[in-house]
Motif scaffolding. Structure first.
Motif, PDB file in Angstrom:
ATOM      1  N   UNK A  18      47.596  24.646 -55.978  1.00 22.23           N
ATOM      2  CA  UNK A  18      47.808  25.366 -57.236  1.00 22.23           C
ATOM      3  C   UNK A  18      46.588  25.256 -58.146  1.00 22.23           C
ATOM      4  N   UNK A  19      46.026  24.059 -58.194  1.00 24.29           N
ATOM      5  CA  UNK A  19      44.831  23.838 -59.019  1.00 24.29           C
ATOM      6  C   UNK A  19      43.698  24.752 -58.559  1.00 24.29           C
ATOM      7  N   UNK A  20      43.475  24.816 -57.248  1.00 27.72           N
ATOM      8  CA  UNK A  20      42.413  25.665 -56.710  1.00 27.72           C
ATOM      9  C   UNK A  20      42.659  27.136 -57.042  1.00 27.72           C
ATOM     10  N   UNK A  21      43.918  27.535 -57.003  1.00 29.73           N
ATOM     11  CA  UNK A  21      44.255  28.942 -57.244  1.00 29.73           C
ATOM     12  C   UNK A  21      43.970  29.360 -58.684  1.00 29.73           C
ATOM     13  N   UNK A  22      44.259  28.485 -59.644  1.00 28.21           N
ATOM     14  CA  UNK A  22      44.203  28.890 -61.047  1.00 28.21           C
ATOM     15  C   UNK A  22      42.928  28.443 -61.774  1.00 28.21           C
ATOM     16  N   UNK A  23      42.175  27.509 -61.178  1.00 26.76           N
ATOM     17  CA  UNK A  23      41.041  26.900 -61.887  1.00 26.76           C
ATOM     18  C   UNK A  23      40.004  27.915 -62.349  1.00 26.76           C
ATOM     19  N   UNK A  24      39.663  28.875 -61.494  1.00 29.70           N
ATOM     20  CA  UNK A  24      38.572  29.805 -61.814  1.00 29.70           C
ATOM     21  C   UNK A  24      38.960  30.889 -62.808  1.00 29.70           C
ATOM     22  N   UNK A  25      40.225  30.965 -63.179  1.00 26.79           N
ATOM     23  CA  UNK A  25      40.690  32.003 -64.103  1.00 26.79           C
ATOM     24  C   UNK A  25      40.699  31.484 -65.533  1.00 26.79           C
ATOM     25  N   UNK A  26      41.067  32.367 -66.463  1.00 25.29           N
ATOM     26  CA  UNK A  26      41.244  31.979 -67.864  1.00 25.29           C
ATOM     27  C   UNK A  26      42.724  31.756 -68.178  1.00 25.29           C
ATOM     28  N   UNK A  27      43.565  31.796 -67.163  1.00 24.93           N
ATOM     29  CA  UNK A  27      45.011  31.643 -67.336  1.00 24.93           C
ATOM     30  C   UNK A  27      45.341  30.299 -67.982  1.00 24.93           C
ATOM     31  N   UNK A  28      46.280  30.342 -68.928  1.00 25.43           N
ATOM     32  CA  UNK A  28      46.700  29.102 -69.580  1.00 25.43           C
ATOM     33  C   UNK A  28      47.609  28.325 -68.638  1.00 25.43           C
ATOM     34  N   UNK A  29      47.353  27.014 -68.554  1.00 28.11           N
ATOM     35  CA  UNK A  29      48.080  26.143 -67.624  1.00 28.11           C
ATOM     36  C   UNK A  29      48.870  25.110 -68.422  1.00 28.11           C
ATOM     37  N   UNK A  30      50.115  24.887 -68.011  1.00 23.96           N
ATOM     38  CA  UNK A  30      50.953  23.845 -68.598  1.00 23.96           C
ATOM     39  C   UNK A  30      51.281  22.836 -67.501  1.00 23.96           C
ATOM     40  N   UNK A  31      50.841  21.593 -67.691  1.00 21.76           N
ATOM     41  CA  UNK A  31      51.022  20.544 -66.686  1.00 21.76           C
ATOM     42  C   UNK A  31      52.213  19.673 -67.081  1.00 21.76           C
ATOM     43  N   UNK A  32      53.187  19.596 -66.184  1.00 20.83           N
ATOM     44  CA  UNK A  32      54.366  18.766 -66.421  1.00 20.83           C
ATOM     45  C   UNK A  32      54.297  17.532 -65.535  1.00 20.83           C
ATOM     46  N   UNK A  33      54.724  16.411 -66.083  1.00 23.77           N
ATOM     47  CA  UNK A  33      54.754  15.198 -65.270  1.00 23.77           C
ATOM     48  C   UNK A  33      55.094  13.989 -66.110  1.00 23.77           C
ATOM     49  N   UNK A  34      55.659  12.969 -65.455  1.00 20.56           N
ATOM     50  CA  UNK A  34      55.979  11.731 -66.149  1.00 20.56           C
ATOM     51  C   UNK A  34      54.710  11.040 -66.635  1.00 20.56           C
ATOM     52  N   UNK A  35      54.882  10.115 -67.552  1.00 16.66           N
ATOM     53  CA  UNK A  35      53.758   9.330 -68.043  1.00 16.66           C
ATOM     54  C   UNK A  35      53.098   8.582 -66.889  1.00 16.66           C
ATOM     55  N   UNK A  36      51.766   8.664 -66.825  1.00 19.20           N
ATOM     56  CA  UNK A  36      51.027   7.933 -65.803  1.00 19.20           C
ATOM     57  C   UNK A  36      50.843   8.653 -64.492  1.00 19.20           C
ATOM     58  N   UNK A  37      51.245   9.933 -64.413  1.00 19.46           N
ATOM     59  CA  UNK A  37      51.111  10.652 -63.139  1.00 19.46           C
ATOM     60  C   UNK A  37      49.725  11.268 -62.957  1.00 19.46           C
TER      61      UNK A  37
END
Length: 458
Positions: free
Chosen positions: A151-170
């Motif tokens: 997923x990171x590779x797919x979206x990194x080169x774009x200007x798309x806004x990314x929301x990262x979800x995850x527990x503390x420390x992930x």
């Protein structure tokens, strides 16, 4: 100037080499046996070691093997008046950086010192560079993380806004840094703000900056995070904790790409990619009315869900293999290994603090262990263990009191696991037996019980 150790059973060779090195500005320590050399390297650091091969008792190649078993990183140059190809090959395989034949030329000796020290400097520079680069490296092996990285590779080169979800420390910030590093904005700055760590009354100034005199204490103009991230990436961590009034202002910035400093009277254009992260359920916050629905839809374009460590247990061995040498190097410790049983114990734990907790536990285990981290030390160290003899470190008291309480619990658990046999316990903890006795006495551990258990020792 370098500190050199010279090992040779011939007094004339020791004297001539020491004189040549000292005249060249180096410090030289001499000894006439492998046994003495081992004592010296354990008590003080050297930049380079010269050792003869043929010596009474332990020869130079045996000494080289023992240096290797100690994990000694000091380069070693072997010297001999009876050299042959087989001897030189064996020395090289054991880690010698060079092999010189007697009689020794002063020019050749000094050139060897210069070359080895230059190589060491380059290696150190490379190590520091790798450490700077590797600090933000994502370590993974599991299928769960493979999907995340895709997923990171797919979206990194774009200007798309990314929301990262995850527990503390992930590792949400690591993912954000990777998105930045693999984007067209990689040449620009990567700026972070933890929305939960900034008081509500200061967050506007932190994000948008302020003009001189905008409020009491504003003695100079302050550049906010948006302007600091110009042409780069702004990472807003814990976006779910942003105060409602700031949510409104952030929404306007995302829509118009303009900010207004606190106390300012004109807008400032910004060209920034915003990446956000949270450990909270934003949909639930929207339903409760504590998070703006329109802001949610503005930032929730491409979600990335980071799995907790308990769902990617296959990554624990590679993470430990990454953290352990890094921690040892930072602290000047010898390299340590984890037994198969200790690694399995780490994989049985639930890791509520995720990767951040794993790194802290690895550091604690290295501190408490000898050459090998054993399963007994892991079981004694992990919080909330099933073993009733180990309790969680107290959350009250001074730092010294908490450390003493923790050490006491570890020693009690280790003693119990070894049937109160002091020799085995000391070996498992990497301590001298006498040091373990002193530790027990200092921490108020009942030595009568220890002596009773010790009666079964051979």
């Amino acid at each position: 100037m370098a500190h050199l150790l010279i090992v040779d059973d011939d007094a004339n060779t020791l004297a001539s080499l020491a004189r040549a090195f000292r005249l060249a500005g180096h410090e030289a320590t001499v000894c006439d046996s492998a046994a003495r050399a081992l004592e010296l390297v354990k008590s003080q650091p050297f930049d380079l070691i010269f050792s003869d091969v043929v010596m009474p008792g332990k020869d130079g190649l045996t000494l080289l093997e023992e240096f290797k078993s100690l994990g000694l990183a000091t380069p070693v140059v072997m010297i001999s008046g009876q050299a042959n190809v087989e001897m030189a090959v064996r020395a090289t395989r054991l880690g010698a950086v060079d092999f010189l034949e007697k009689p020794l030329s002063t020019d050749k000796l000094l050139l060897t010192v210069d070359n080895v020290l230059k190589l060491r400097r380059l290696e150190e520079e490379n190590r520091q560079l790798r450490q700077r680069v590797g600090k933000h490296e994502i370590i993974w092996k599991s299928e769960a993380m493979r999907r995340v990285m895709a997923q990171v590779e797919r979206v990194a080169a774009s200007e798309t806004r990314v929301c990262i979800f995850g527990e503390t420390g992930t590792g949400k910030e690591l993912i954000a840094r990777t998105l930045h590093a693999r984007s067209p904005r990689a040449h620009g700055p990567f700026v972070t703000l933890n929305c939960a760590a900034v008081p509500a009354e200061l967050i506007e100034s932190e994000l948008f900056g302020h003009e001189k005199g905008a409020f009491t204490g504003a003695a100079t103009r302050h550049t906010g995070k948006f302007e600091q991230a110009q042409s780069g990436t702004l990472f807003l961590d814990e976006i779910g904790d942003m105060p409602p009034v700031m949510q409104t202002k952030l929404l306007r910035v995302l829509e118009e790409n303009e900010i207004e400093r606190v106390g300012g009277d004109r807008p400032v254009s910004v060209n920034v990619r915003v990446v956000v992260a949270t450990h909270r359920n934003l949909e639930e916050l929207v339903k409760k009315g504590t998070f703006r629905q329109d802001l949610y839809h503005r930032i929730f374009v491409f979600p990335i869900l980071l799995p907790p460590l308990r769902e990617r247990l296959d990554d624990i061995p590679v993470l430990v293999a990454h953290f352990a040498p890094q921690i040892a190097e930072q602290n000047g410790w010898k390299p340590q290994n984890f037994s198969n049983e200790s690694m399995a114990a780490l994989q049985r734990y639930s890791w509520p603090g995720n990767v951040r907790e794993l790194r802290n536990i690895v550091e604690r285990l290295l501190l408490l262990s000898g050459e090998v981290v054993e399963v007994s030390t892991v079981e004694a160290t992990l919080p909330a263990q099933a073993a009733a003899s180990v309790s969680v470190t107290p959350s009250t008291g001074t730092l010294a009191e908490r450390v003493d309480a923790f050490e006491r619990e570890v020693l009690l658990a280790e003693l119990k696991s070894h049937g109160y046999r002091m020799t085995e316990t000391a070996k498992a903890l990497g301590l001298e037996r006498s040091h373990l006795y002193k530790k027990c006495q200092g921490l108020g551990i009942d030595l009568q019980a220890v002596k009773k258990g010790e009666g079964s020792e051979a």
